[in-house]
Scaffold this motif. Structure first.
Motif, PDB file in Angstrom:
ATOM      1  N   PRO A 361      -3.963 -15.430   1.097  1.00 38.72           N
ATOM      2  CA  PRO A 361      -5.086 -14.695   0.498  1.00 38.72           C
ATOM      3  C   PRO A 361      -6.240 -14.522   1.470  1.00 38.72           C
ATOM      4  O   PRO A 361      -6.345 -15.221   2.484  1.00 38.72           O
ATOM      5  N   GLY A 362      -7.116 -13.583   1.145  1.00 42.59           N
ATOM      6  CA  GLY A 362      -8.347 -13.396   1.910  1.00 42.59           C
ATOM      7  C   GLY A 362      -8.210 -12.525   3.128  1.00 42.59           C
ATOM      8  O   GLY A 362      -9.179 -12.357   3.878  1.00 42.59           O
ATOM      9  N   ARG A 363      -7.034 -11.945   3.346  1.00 42.25           N
ATOM     10  CA  ARG A 363      -6.834 -11.140   4.552  1.00 42.25           C
ATOM     11  C   ARG A 363      -7.605  -9.821   4.494  1.00 42.25           C
ATOM     12  O   ARG A 363      -7.987  -9.348   3.439  1.00 42.25           O
ATOM     13  N   LYS A 364      -7.819  -9.248   5.680  1.00 43.54           N
ATOM     14  CA  LYS A 364      -8.492  -7.954   5.780  1.00 43.54           C
ATOM     15  C   LYS A 364      -7.685  -7.020   6.668  1.00 43.54           C
ATOM     16  O   LYS A 364      -6.964  -7.470   7.565  1.00 43.54           O
ATOM     17  N   ILE A 365      -7.830  -5.715   6.430  1.00 42.96           N
ATOM     18  CA  ILE A 365      -7.248  -4.715   7.326  1.00 42.96           C
ATOM     19  C   ILE A 365      -8.314  -4.368   8.362  1.00 42.96           C
ATOM     20  O   ILE A 365      -9.429  -3.972   8.002  1.00 42.96           O
ATOM     21  N   THR A 371      -4.573   1.756  16.126  1.00 37.81           N
ATOM     22  CA  THR A 371      -3.947   1.585  14.820  1.00 37.81           C
ATOM     23  C   THR A 371      -4.645   0.463  14.053  1.00 37.81           C
ATOM     24  O   THR A 371      -5.785   0.124  14.350  1.00 37.81           O
ATOM     25  N   TRP A 372      -3.949  -0.134  13.062  1.00 36.30           N
ATOM     26  CA  TRP A 372      -4.565  -1.148  12.205  1.00 36.30           C
ATOM     27  C   TRP A 372      -3.614  -2.329  12.066  1.00 36.30           C
ATOM     28  O   TRP A 372      -2.423  -2.231  12.329  1.00 36.30           O
ATOM     29  N   LYS A 373      -4.188  -3.429  11.644  1.00 34.44           N
ATOM     30  CA  LYS A 373      -3.385  -4.613  11.384  1.00 34.44           C
ATOM     31  C   LYS A 373      -4.081  -5.436  10.294  1.00 34.44           C
ATOM     32  O   LYS A 373      -5.245  -5.205   9.964  1.00 34.44           O
ATOM     33  N   ILE A 374      -3.322  -6.402   9.763  1.00 37.00           N
ATOM     34  CA  ILE A 374      -3.906  -7.336   8.809  1.00 37.00           C
ATOM     35  C   ILE A 374      -4.359  -8.571   9.569  1.00 37.00           C
ATOM     36  O   ILE A 374      -3.599  -9.152  10.353  1.00 37.00           O
ATOM     37  N   LEU A 516       0.238   2.896   3.300  1.00 34.96           N
ATOM     38  CA  LEU A 516      -0.647   1.743   3.450  1.00 34.96           C
ATOM     39  C   LEU A 516      -1.697   1.655   2.341  1.00 34.96           C
ATOM     40  O   LEU A 516      -2.519   0.742   2.348  1.00 34.96           O
ATOM     41  N   GLN A 517      -1.660   2.576   1.382  1.00 37.42           N
ATOM     42  CA  GLN A 517      -2.455   2.362   0.176  1.00 37.42           C
ATOM     43  C   GLN A 517      -1.965   1.113  -0.560  1.00 37.42           C
ATOM     44  O   GLN A 517      -2.699   0.528  -1.353  1.00 37.42           O
ATOM     45  N   ASN A 518      -0.727   0.735  -0.295  1.00 36.17           N
ATOM     46  CA  ASN A 518      -0.154  -0.460  -0.925  1.00 36.17           C
ATOM     47  C   ASN A 518      -0.354  -1.722  -0.095  1.00 36.17           C
ATOM     48  O   ASN A 518       0.091  -2.796  -0.500  1.00 36.17           O
ATOM     49  N   ALA A 519      -1.029  -1.580   1.030  1.00 38.75           N
ATOM     50  CA  ALA A 519      -1.148  -2.719   1.947  1.00 38.75           C
ATOM     51  C   ALA A 519      -2.322  -3.622   1.596  1.00 38.75           C
ATOM     52  O   ALA A 519      -3.386  -3.163   1.161  1.00 38.75           O
ATOM     53  N   ASN A 520      -2.111  -4.916   1.771  1.00 39.81           N
ATOM     54  CA  ASN A 520      -3.159  -5.930   1.664  1.00 39.81           C
ATOM     55  C   ASN A 520      -3.850  -5.933   0.310  1.00 39.81           C
ATOM     56  O   ASN A 520      -5.046  -6.167   0.204  1.00 39.81           O
ATOM     57  N   ARG A 521      -3.079  -5.698  -0.742  1.00 40.99           N
ATOM     58  CA  ARG A 521      -3.618  -5.798  -2.081  1.00 40.99           C
ATOM     59  C   ARG A 521      -3.523  -7.241  -2.560  1.00 40.99           C
ATOM     60  O   ARG A 521      -2.808  -8.068  -2.001  1.00 40.99           O
TER      61      ARG A 521
END
Length: 776
Positions: A361-365, A371-374, A516-521
């Motif tokens: 928990p608590g991760r950020k994009i 590009t991007w990462k978590i 990536l709308q589904n990412a890091n939810r």
């Protein structure tokens, strides 16, 4: 007065014993009928002086609880319980066919009973009315039992190893069970229909004149107080949860009675029934002019205090109730899916984490070059604390998922306070959720509003989900389809042309080719939502048919995408809650127990009720020998209810969002009210709460009239996860209004209409506002 009841044959004792076992396992028929087992007419004395007959009578009272219309969680079935679908969070797709129609007994006409009829308020006074009759049968039978069961003391009943004390205990406890059931049947009706006719506790003399039998509706607060008092009386004599044996898990305990009592007070305290002077409320009056809902000048804050105190008494029981959690997986365990020979990924199309290692928990994009990462975050007080203070030792995804998918049997679930048990209503959920390509019906779906409501992993809001105020100055959340899309959300996870499973953890738990709308939810999202490109494990299928671990896309050119028959996710968003990896279509399911009352419900009731208090209260305990319960609105006490639910979900408490030290949003009543409503929405998605919650808050008129949005289902997409031809997938993720789902709400939809035939039977009972009376 004779009771029509038939006499058991020679195998009475054996049949009774078998019924007790079947009932305990919830494998008995949904609607037991004593007339199928007995063959002579007996009077009350003969029935209730006999242990076997009286047990059969009690079993019959229980049976009404499992009638189709009394289940809270149910599948899509025409003209049955639809209330976990017909609000703004869920829907079921349907096509109009012969089974969708029924004949109205009042006018003899055929009416369609499809989802759109319910959602659009086009149902009549004849729709979903079995519950009224079934619950009043239960109320009548329970009253008869309570009135007469003491007759057992007069019969020859010192048997089955019972001495006189044990017999007295049996009478006391079963009378409490019947009292609980009677109150619970009233509660089912109060929640759906509003104020009710309360029958005399001693029952009705059916030989009396008609005028004596016609009982008017009692005001809402009178009904609520009566039900709450009956539940308190039942709690005094019901055994504790820990005293119930494993074969009695579906019988009410002391905690079940107290938890139901808290819910009754919560509804009674809520704006729709407490201080409501709207035009709709003022129309709800008896024939003599008695208002059935208290007007604004009679608002009673103490009802919130009673709800908080009732919830607190459950929390303080010390009876083993707690939120269920699963230990965190080893940090190095990828838990890869296995082929039949045990090798990772053998005979399978591609690799990904079967059950992903714990999603921290608590991760950020964050941006990483072009590009991007978590990026994982250490959150002081959470990342380093064990549950319930923090999440250092739990797996939030599995902790939530296993509550509903059958991984946990009912008598091993410390969170389950009350349940109707196992049944087709629960077992068939997966069949309706599994994609058509895997032989399911894929007809249970989520609205985009529900999809957007889930938080990001760090507790921030998803970019489309925003807050505002309505014309009455009330704060609320809404989904903005025109919101600016952040750059990361325009992208997709990498397509993998080779089996490089070690790269998948970058966007865990997303497989390749997914928006990536589904990412890091937040973790509950991944335990509940079937997004486009989700993996369906289907582990019980034969490995050679390539139906295990299938990635399912819902683009128009796919089998599970939009089609002319209407059997597809209208919004492009399916449901995974209640689905088990071992479930497959065609009647092969892991059995699941219905979550009628969970401990999380008690905690959120406590938090919501406390938030509404402006002063301290000392509320008398349900138990005459216990001290009064002191309740007062403080950040610490609200957090006591709210924090465990959010931490189990991998989210921080609201103490990290500004404001004075360690209070955050807690000093802002309006902000907390909005946040608590959202917590109810997410935590209890698919458990028949949202429909009733929007009504008790008085929010349904706003929320259910909003247009329903989904993804652009007319767009095509790549054929498979490793395709280099993307079709229109960039357009598919653009929100579009789903015109097939009505967005209509009229004030009359706050309460369900009473059947006209019931109004004809009882001329002193008035109809709910906006619906037809028996003479119309």
């Amino acid at each position: 007065m004779k009771i029509i009841i038939k006499k058991l044959k020679n195998s009475l004792i054996g049949l009774i014993a078998l019924m007790v076992v079947l009932f305990a396992l919830n494998a008995c028929t949904d609607y037991l009928n004593v007339e199928h087992l007995l063959n002579d007419q007996l009077d009350e004395e003969e029935v209730f002086e006999n242990m076997d007959y009286s047990k059969l009578w009690l079993a019959n009272i229980y049976s009404h609880l499992r009638h189709d219309d009394n289940w809270d969680v149910s599948t899509k079935e025409q003209n049955r319980n639809q209330f976990n679908f017909i609000s703004d969070d869920m829907y079921y797709t349907d096509r109009e066919k012969a089974g969708d129609y029924f004949v109205d007994p009042d006018d003899g006409k055929r009416y369609m009973a499809s989802y759109r009829v319910y959602r659009g308020g086009q149902y009549s006074e004849a729709f979903l009315q079995d519950q009224w009759l079934i619950c009043y049968k239960g109320i009548r039978d329970a009253s008869t039992y309570i009135k007469n069961i003491d007759r057992l003391l007069n019969g020859d009943n010192i048997r089955e190893g019972m001495d006189a004390d044990q017999l007295a205990k049996h009478i006391r406890e079963t009378k409490a069970e019947a009292r609980f059931l009677r109150a619970y049947y009233y509660w089912q009706l109060l929640r759906k229909y509003g104020p009710l006719p309360l029958l005399p506790d001693e029952g009705i003399d059916f030989t009396a004149d008609y005028e004596e039998l016609a009982i008017p509706r009692s005001p809402y607060h009178v009904c609520a107080e009566y039900i709450a008092s009956e539940l308190a009386k039942a709690a005094l004599d019901l055994p504790s949860h820990s005293e119930r044996g494993s074969s009695e898990i579906f019988k009410p305990s002391r905690g079940a009675a107290l938890a139901a009592r808290a819910k009754v007070y919560l509804f009674a305290a809520s704006p729709q029934y407490n201080g409501n002077s709207s035009e709709w409320a003022q129309q709800l009056r008896n024939n003599d002019g008695t208002p059935l809902i208290t007007p604004k000048e009679q608002y009673n804050e103490e009802l919130w205090a009673k709800a908080a105190a009732a919830a607190r008494e459950v929390m303080d029981l010390g009876d083993g109730y707690r939120l269920y959690t699963v230990p965190k997986a080893d940090a190095g365990a990828f838990n890869m899916k296995k082929g039949d020979n045990g090798a990772a990924g053998s005979a399978l199309e591609f690799d990904f984490d079967r059950y992903p290692k714990t999603i921290e928990p608590g991760r950020k994009i964050v941006q990483s070059g072009a590009t991007w990462k978590i990026e994982e975050q250490f959150i002081d007080g959470y990342s380093d604390k064990s549950f319930p203070e923090g999440w250092a030792n739990i797996d939030p995804v599995e902790s939530y998922r296993q509550l509903f998918d059958g991984s946990l049997i009912a008598n091993s679930n410390p969170e389950l306070i009350f349940s109707r048990g196992y049944g087709n209503q629960m077992d068939k959920l997966s069949e309706h959720q599994i994609p058509v390509s895997l032989s399911g019906w894929n007809c249970h779906g989520l609205t985009m509003k529900m999809y957007d409501a889930y938080y990001m992993a760090d507790g921030s809001d998803f970019y489309r989900y925003k807050s505002t105020v309505d014309d009455q100055g009330r704060k609320y959340f809404y989904s903005d389809p025109k919101a600016v899309v952040p750059d990361y959300a325009k992208e997709f996870t990498e397509e993998m042309n080779v089996r490089r499973w070690q790269e998948y953890p970058k966007w865990t738990p997303l497989p390749p080719g997914v928006s990536l709308q589904n990412a890091n939810r937040e973790p509950r999202f991944y335990a509940s939502v079937a997004y486009n490109g989700s993996i369906w494990e289907n582990e019980e299928s034969d490995i050679v048919n390539n139906n295990r671990y299938v990635q399912v896309f819902t683009y128009r050119n796919h089998k599970d995408g939009k089609n002319a028959e209407g059997w597809y996710y209208w919004t492009g968003i399916g449901i995974r809650k209640y689905y088990n990896p071992k479930d497959r279509a065609l009647n092969s399911y892991v059995r699941k127990a219905e979550p009628a009352i969970r401990y999380a419900e008690v905690l959120l009731t406590y938090a919501e009720a406390l938030n509404e208090l402006t002063q301290a209260y000392d509320i008398p305990s349900y138990h005459p020998d216990k001290p009064a319960v002191h309740v007062e609105r403080t950040p610490e006490e609200i957090s006591r209810g709210l924090r465990p639910v959010r931490v189990r979900a991998g989210l921080t408490d609201f103490t990290t969002h500004g404001g004075p030290a360690n209070t955050g949003f807690y000093n802002d009543r309006e902000e907390m009210r909005m946040r608590i409503k959202r917590e109810w929405q997410i935590e209890f998605m698919g458990e028949a709460h949202r429909y009733y919650d929007l009504r008790r808050w008085g929010d349904a008129e706003r929320e259910e009239s909003m247009p329903v949005y989904g993804f652009s289902m007319d767009m095509t997409g790549p054929e498979k996860w490793n395709s280099t031809t993307y079709g229109q997938r960039d357009l598919w993720v653009i929100p579009r209004e789903v015109s097939i789902i009505p967005a209509i709400f009229a004030p009359k939809m706050y309460l369900w209409p009473i059947a006209k035939i019931e109004l004809q039977r009882n001329r002193n009972m008035v109809q709910n506002p906006g619906w037809q009376t028996f003479s119309e």
